[in-house]
Design an enzyme around this catalytic site. Structure first.
Site, PDB file in Angstrom:
ATOM      1  CD  GLU A  48      -1.789  -2.178   2.099  1.00 51.91           C
ATOM      2  OE1 GLU A  48      -2.148  -3.336   2.496  1.00 51.91           O
ATOM      3  OE2 GLU A  48      -0.196  -2.673   2.095  1.00 51.91           O
ATOM      4  CD1 TRP A 173      23.844 -33.758 -13.686  1.00 49.98           C
ATOM      5  CD2 TRP A 173      22.040 -33.401 -11.826  1.00 49.98           C
ATOM      6  NE1 TRP A 173      24.263 -32.912 -12.583  1.00 49.98           N
ATOM      7  CE2 TRP A 173      23.505 -32.546 -11.631  1.00 49.98           C
ATOM      8  CE3 TRP A 173      21.698 -33.065 -10.726  1.00 49.98           C
ATOM      9  CZ2 TRP A 173      24.251 -31.800 -10.434  1.00 49.98           C
ATOM     10  CZ3 TRP A 173      21.444 -32.955  -9.595  1.00 49.98           C
ATOM     11  CH2 TRP A 173      22.890 -31.799  -9.833  1.00 49.98           C
ATOM     12  CG  ASP A 203      24.084 -34.916  -2.583  1.00 48.59           C
ATOM     13  OD1 ASP A 203      25.167 -36.988  -2.847  1.00 48.59           O
ATOM     14  OD2 ASP A 203      22.635 -35.902  -2.368  1.00 48.59           O
TER      15      ASP A 203
END
Length: 370
Positions: A48, A173, A203
């Protein structure tokens, strides 16, 4: 005008957390667009205020105008002043809002304050598609305010036959670069990304947002019952908030991890036999108290299984690649179940192609009904 306000709110979604992403459009009595804007960074102006400033910068007078907003204007002093006071002071005649603010500090008080000042207030019905869209845009904020837990989104990537890794553990992947980029966009909108110690050790991930532009990095959460997170792990990024939840107390190790910038929280299980595991439900309540709206989970099959088994997942974000792997690791370990009626039932929220892959968003039926 509400549709435009929603579009603006979407533009502010990455920068707004932990505040809700809100859009505002100010229109004159004759229908002229006077000003518009969306929530800025935490501590910055709300939608606003941005819209009022935008109108002033263009030399527009907003007295007598209508303000369209995607969420009830705030009525309390938080990091900024009350938006409803600014609208009243500017001479706004009418406010049209998508939905009430679930924050107990606001929750109807903003509307009441506007009406008391002579401002006409119109609120969309809760089943209006635009009201639903406004709520969906900030579903994590609504979850935190109403349930006192974040909205938990569990992200998984797998082959078409549901394998997240080969039998030898190789997983990079399975899905395409397009799917990975899309996954980073979902990371970016979350307040925090969560993983488990198994993923950290296997990982050594960064778990930051790299593949899309973002004005902020989400916090990091690690479920690490025995505080095994390596001190040289890549996830320790300067200036990034990192919470490590543990079960077994080890103050020497805690001090070493906190020297690396982490905050260690002990929340062991309370039920017999769970003392050596983190109480995941209690962890979610603690994260909500730390202003986490959306929690994006990227973990291994064991922790995924724990979240599913305990009924803590609000939404599944699944990427399926057009591959068949056969023997390999599944997406989540839970069960076994002996009857199909005991399976976790989901409802498809959306199904869309992302590059060569498929992105599925699924929720337990009625999960968002809070």
């Amino acid at each position: 005008m509400i549709e435009q306000a929603i579009r603006l709110a979407t533009l502010g979604r990455l920068m707004a957390p932990p505040n809700p992403a809100v859009g505002s459009v100010i229109v004159s009595r004759t229908g002229q667009l006077l000003g518009q804007g969306h929530t800025q960074h935490t501590g910055g102006p709300h939608a606003e205020i941005v819209a009022l400033r935008n109108a002033a910068e263009q030399g527009h007078v907003v007295a007598g105008a209508t303000a369209y907003v995607t969420l009830e204007p705030c009525s309390h002093h938080g990091r900024t002043g009350p938006c409803c006071d600014a609208l009243i002071a500017a001479g706004i005649k009418k406010v049209v809002a998508s939905i009430a603010d679930p924050n107990p500090l606001v929750s109807g008080q903003g509307f009441a304050r506007l009406r008391a000042a002579g401002v006409e207030v119109e609120v969309l019905p809760t089943d209006d598609p635009l009201a639903i869209a406004s709520r969906e845009l900030n579903i994590g904020f609504f979850s935190r305010m109403i349930r006192q837990t974040p909205w938990v989104r569990l992200k998984m990537a797998a082959s078409l036959d549901g394998k997240s890794a080969l039998e030898n553990g190789v997983s990079q992947w399975i899905t395409s670069e397009a799917a990975r980029t899309d996954g980073h966009a979902w990371r970016a909108r979350a307040c925090a990304v969560l993983t488990g110690i198994g993923t950290v050790l296997a990982d050594n991930p960064k778990l930051d947002v790299r593949l899309v532009d973002t004005p902020r990095q989400p916090h990091l959460v690690i479920v690490d019952s025995r505080l095994e997170t390596p001190l040289d792990a890549q996830l320790f990024i300067a200036g990034r908030v990192c919470y490590i939840y543990a079960a077994a107390q080890n103050d020497l190790r805690k001090a070493a991890l906190e020297a690396r910038g982490a905050t260690v929280i002990y929340i062991p299980g309370r039920e017999p036999g769970t003392e050596n595991k983190v109480d995941l439900a209690a962890m979610l309540r603690d994260l909500a108290a730390r202003e986490i709206n959306e929690l994006h989970v990227e973990a291994g099959h064991k922790l995924n299984g724990s979240f599913i088994r305990e009924g803590l997942v609000d939404e599944f974000l699944v990427y399926l690649a057009p591959l068949l792997i056969g023997l390999g690791s599944g997406m989540a370990n839970f069960g076994p179940i002996t009857q199909l009626k005991d399976a976790v039932t989901l409802r498809f929220h959306s199904v869309e192609p992302v590059g060569p892959d498929l992105r599925i968003i699924a929720r337990p039926p009625g999960r968002e009904a809070f």
